[in-house]
Write a protein that holds these residues in place. Structure first.
Motif, PDB file in Angstrom:
ATOM      1  N   ARG A 179       0.836  -1.209   0.000  1.00  0.00           N
ATOM      2  CA  ARG A 179       0.000   0.000   0.000  1.00  0.00           C
ATOM      3  C   ARG A 179       0.863   1.249   0.000  1.00  0.00           C
ATOM      4  NH1 ARG A 179      -3.507  -2.189   3.561  1.00  0.00           N
ATOM      5  NH2 ARG A 179      -2.601  -1.154   5.348  1.00  0.00           N
ATOM      6  N   ALA A 180       2.031   1.153   0.620  1.00  0.00           N
ATOM      7  CA  ALA A 180       2.943   2.302   0.671  1.00  0.00           C
ATOM      8  C   ALA A 180       3.738   2.448  -0.623  1.00  0.00           C
ATOM      9  CB  ALA A 180       3.885   2.153   1.860  1.00  0.00           C
ATOM     10  N   GLY A 181       3.529   1.535  -1.566  1.00  0.00           N
ATOM     11  CA  GLY A 181       4.158   1.696  -2.889  1.00  0.00           C
ATOM     12  C   GLY A 181       5.257   0.700  -3.201  1.00  0.00           C
ATOM     13  N   ALA A 182       5.633  -0.132  -2.223  1.00  0.00           N
ATOM     14  CA  ALA A 182       6.745  -1.071  -2.451  1.00  0.00           C
ATOM     15  C   ALA A 182       6.315  -2.245  -3.339  1.00  0.00           C
ATOM     16  CB  ALA A 182       7.245  -1.602  -1.106  1.00  0.00           C
ATOM     17  N   ASN A 183       7.296  -2.819  -4.041  1.00  0.00           N
ATOM     18  CA  ASN A 183       7.121  -4.137  -4.663  1.00  0.00           C
ATOM     19  C   ASN A 183       7.291  -5.157  -3.533  1.00  0.00           C
ATOM     20  OD1 ASN A 183       7.425  -2.759  -7.207  1.00  0.00           O
ATOM     21  ND2 ASN A 183       9.642  -2.821  -6.848  1.00  0.00           N
ATOM     22  N   VAL A 184       6.459  -6.191  -3.503  1.00  0.00           N
ATOM     23  CA  VAL A 184       6.608  -7.140  -2.394  1.00  0.00           C
ATOM     24  C   VAL A 184       6.763  -8.584  -2.868  1.00  0.00           C
ATOM     25  CG1 VAL A 184       5.480  -5.758  -0.594  1.00  0.00           C
ATOM     26  CG2 VAL A 184       4.105  -7.286  -1.991  1.00  0.00           C
ATOM     27  N   VAL A 185       7.657  -9.285  -2.192  1.00  0.00           N
ATOM     28  CA  VAL A 185       7.809 -10.727  -2.383  1.00  0.00           C
ATOM     29  C   VAL A 185       7.188 -11.390  -1.163  1.00  0.00           C
ATOM     30  CG1 VAL A 185       9.401 -12.660  -2.674  1.00  0.00           C
ATOM     31  CG2 VAL A 185       9.970 -10.402  -3.629  1.00  0.00           C
ATOM     32  N   ILE A 186       6.117 -12.141  -1.403  1.00  0.00           N
ATOM     33  CA  ILE A 186       5.386 -12.798  -0.329  1.00  0.00           C
ATOM     34  C   ILE A 186       5.887 -14.233  -0.231  1.00  0.00           C
ATOM     35  CG2 ILE A 186       3.055 -13.602   0.308  1.00  0.00           C
ATOM     36  CD1 ILE A 186       2.116 -10.993  -1.261  1.00  0.00           C
ATOM     37  N   ASN A 187       6.730 -14.472   0.739  1.00  0.00           N
ATOM     38  CA  ASN A 187       7.260 -15.831   0.904  1.00  0.00           C
ATOM     39  C   ASN A 187       6.240 -16.704   1.620  1.00  0.00           C
ATOM     40  OD1 ASN A 187       8.794 -17.319   3.569  1.00  0.00           O
ATOM     41  ND2 ASN A 187       9.257 -18.096   1.544  1.00  0.00           N
ATOM     42  N   TYR A 188       6.136 -17.953   1.172  1.00  0.00           N
ATOM     43  CA  TYR A 188       5.280 -18.910   1.882  1.00  0.00           C
ATOM     44  C   TYR A 188       6.004 -20.238   1.997  1.00  0.00           C
ATOM     45  CZ  TYR A 188       4.275 -20.955  -2.668  1.00  0.00           C
ATOM     46  OH  TYR A 188       4.418 -21.548  -3.893  1.00  0.00           O
ATOM     47  N   PHE A 189       5.505 -21.008   2.938  1.00  0.00           N
ATOM     48  CA  PHE A 189       6.065 -22.321   3.258  1.00  0.00           C
ATOM     49  C   PHE A 189       5.173 -23.365   2.597  1.00  0.00           C
ATOM     50  CE2 PHE A 189       6.230 -25.668   6.755  1.00  0.00           C
ATOM     51  CZ  PHE A 189       7.491 -26.117   6.410  1.00  0.00           C
ATOM     52  N   ASP A 190       5.786 -24.340   1.947  1.00  0.00           N
ATOM     53  CA  ASP A 190       5.035 -25.345   1.196  1.00  0.00           C
ATOM     54  C   ASP A 190       4.498 -26.416   2.142  1.00  0.00           C
ATOM     55  OD1 ASP A 190       3.959 -26.503  -0.973  1.00  0.00           O
ATOM     56  OD2 ASP A 190       5.829 -27.373  -1.740  1.00  0.00           O
ATOM     57  N   ASP A 191       3.370 -26.129   2.793  1.00  0.00           N
ATOM     58  CA  ASP A 191       2.799 -27.086   3.745  1.00  0.00           C
ATOM     59  C   ASP A 191       2.164 -28.258   2.988  1.00  0.00           C
ATOM     60  OD1 ASP A 191       0.855 -25.156   2.818  1.00  0.00           O
ATOM     61  OD2 ASP A 191      -0.568 -26.106   4.174  1.00  0.00           O
ATOM     62  N   PRO A 192       2.063 -29.419   3.623  1.00  0.00           N
ATOM     63  CA  PRO A 192       1.571 -30.625   2.935  1.00  0.00           C
ATOM     64  C   PRO A 192       0.156 -30.465   2.367  1.00  0.00           C
ATOM     65  CG  PRO A 192       2.400 -31.166   5.135  1.00  0.00           C
ATOM     66  CD  PRO A 192       2.481 -29.693   5.003  1.00  0.00           C
ATOM     67  N   GLN A 193      -0.684 -29.663   3.013  1.00  0.00           N
ATOM     68  CA  GLN A 193      -2.072 -29.496   2.523  1.00  0.00           C
ATOM     69  C   GLN A 193      -2.161 -28.478   1.389  1.00  0.00           C
ATOM     70  OE1 GLN A 193      -1.264 -29.140   5.908  1.00  0.00           O
ATOM     71  NE2 GLN A 193      -1.781 -31.274   6.305  1.00  0.00           N
ATOM     72  N   GLY A 194      -1.106 -27.748   1.160  1.00  0.00           N
ATOM     73  CA  GLY A 194      -1.131 -26.736   0.088  1.00  0.00           C
ATOM     74  C   GLY A 194      -1.937 -25.491   0.440  1.00  0.00           C
ATOM     75  N   ASN A 195      -2.217 -25.298   1.743  1.00  0.00           N
ATOM     76  CA  ASN A 195      -2.999 -24.114   2.151  1.00  0.00           C
ATOM     77  C   ASN A 195      -2.230 -22.814   1.926  1.00  0.00           C
ATOM     78  OD1 ASN A 195      -5.078 -25.746   3.050  1.00  0.00           O
ATOM     79  ND2 ASN A 195      -4.247 -25.920   5.113  1.00  0.00           N
ATOM     80  N   ASN A 196      -0.925 -22.864   2.183  1.00  0.00           N
ATOM     81  CA  ASN A 196      -0.161 -21.613   2.153  1.00  0.00           C
ATOM     82  C   ASN A 196      -0.008 -21.056   0.743  1.00  0.00           C
ATOM     83  OD1 ASN A 196       0.077 -21.843   4.890  1.00  0.00           O
ATOM     84  ND2 ASN A 196       2.157 -22.654   4.864  1.00  0.00           N
ATOM     85  N   VAL A 197       0.194 -21.950  -0.239  1.00  0.00           N
ATOM     86  CA  VAL A 197       0.330 -21.440  -1.607  1.00  0.00           C
ATOM     87  C   VAL A 197      -0.978 -20.794  -2.054  1.00  0.00           C
ATOM     88  CG1 VAL A 197      -0.175 -23.685  -2.738  1.00  0.00           C
ATOM     89  CG2 VAL A 197       1.072 -21.934  -3.975  1.00  0.00           C
TER      90      VAL A 197
END
Ligand code: NAP
Length: 250
Positions: free
Chosen positions: A30-48
């Motif tokens: 929101r402040a204007g930055a480009n963002v890289v949203i890191n996530y963890f590859d959980d077995p259920q695939g919820n995070n992706v």
């Protein structure tokens, strides 16, 4: 509404598919930055799914990137992807974390190792990978915890990791000062997130009774502190642990 302009800056936030990390990503975006949203590859695939939903919500200037912060090579690849996508890396927020609370008697070696490797070694991995490419006057912000200062019952692994993060922050603030990179820790109190929801209701009630402001905080309370630290206004703040906890001191 925040009056912070991070246009042209690139920020990488770990563990950002939910909770505090998701809110930090949205606030910096929101402040204007480009963002890289890191996530963890959980077995259920919820995070992706959650991470992709945030990217779709934000529209442009956001990507998601899978990496387990315990894996140094994966973290290095993620940093390379951030730079390949936007040409620079300016802000790193080490947010990923887990809890495995047990008293010493019941704590297994695996409980200890998993918390230390995620909450402390993971921070080292990203600082190490980001340092060579982080822009001068950049920012490293590490999410610590009130637990790293106070030391709550049943959290020897978590408290040790978070106290370690505070120590690592102080050292890196000295080592990177030459390049005007600031390194700070933010220590939340209790914040409404999926992690906090794992605390039994009766324990939550006792905690609230000890908090002068009388309530848990919200992820935005942490995200606003991070946004402030990213501003030029905060250029002279480094090596500090900023407490955002409603006045709670144990
Ligand atoms: P959360 O909702 O559980 O979010 C943490 C995120 O980190 C989750 O998405 C988690 O994925 C991810 N993660 C776990 N292991 C990872 C790994 N190896 N690599 C990459 N990502 C990983 O927790 P939160 O409450 O937002 O906490 C965020 C940070 O604030 C943590 O460092 C926590 O210790 C700190 N903190 C929180 C509070 C609080 O009251 N909430 C208070 C003090 C400090 P999974 O869900 O799949 O594990």
């Amino acid at each position: 509404m925040i009056l912070i302009d991070l246009t042209g800056k690139t920020a990488l936030v770990t563990g950002a598919s939910q909770g505090i990390g998701a809110e930090i990503s949205k606030t910096l975006h929101r402040a204007g930055a480009n963002v890289v949203i890191n996530y963890f590859d959980d077995p259920q695939g919820n995070n992706v799914v959650a991470a992709q939903k945030i990217v779709a919500e934000l529209g442009d200037r956001a990507i998601c990137c899978e990496a387990d912060v315990r894996n140094a090579q994966a973290v290095q690849a993620m940093v390379a992807q951030a730079v390949a996508t936007w040409g620079s890396l300016d802000i790193v927020v080490n947010n990923a974390g887990i809890i495995r609370d047990r008293t010493l008697k019941k704590m297994t070696h695996d409980d200890w190792d998993s918390v230390i490797s995620t909450n402390l070694t993971g921070v080292f991995h990203l600082c190490k990978a980001a340092e060579p490419v982080l822009a001068d006057e950049g920012r490293i912000i590490n999410i610590a915890s009130i637990a790293g200062v106070f030391g709550f019952f049943g959290q020897s692994n978590y408290a040790a990791a978070k106290a370690g993060v505070i120590g690592l922050t102080k050292v890196l603030s000295r080592e990177l000062a030459r390049r005007k990179i600031t390194v700070n820790a933010v220590a939340p109190g209790m914040i409404h997130t999926p992690m906090a929801a794992t605390v039994p209701p009766e324990v939550q009630a006792k905690m609230i009774a000890s908090i002068p402001l009388g309530a848990f905080g919200e992820p935005q309370d942490i995200a606003h502190m991070i946004a402030f630290l990213c501003r030029d206004l905060a250029r002279y703040i480094t090596g500090q642990t900023l407490h955002v906890n409603g006045g709670w001191h144990g």
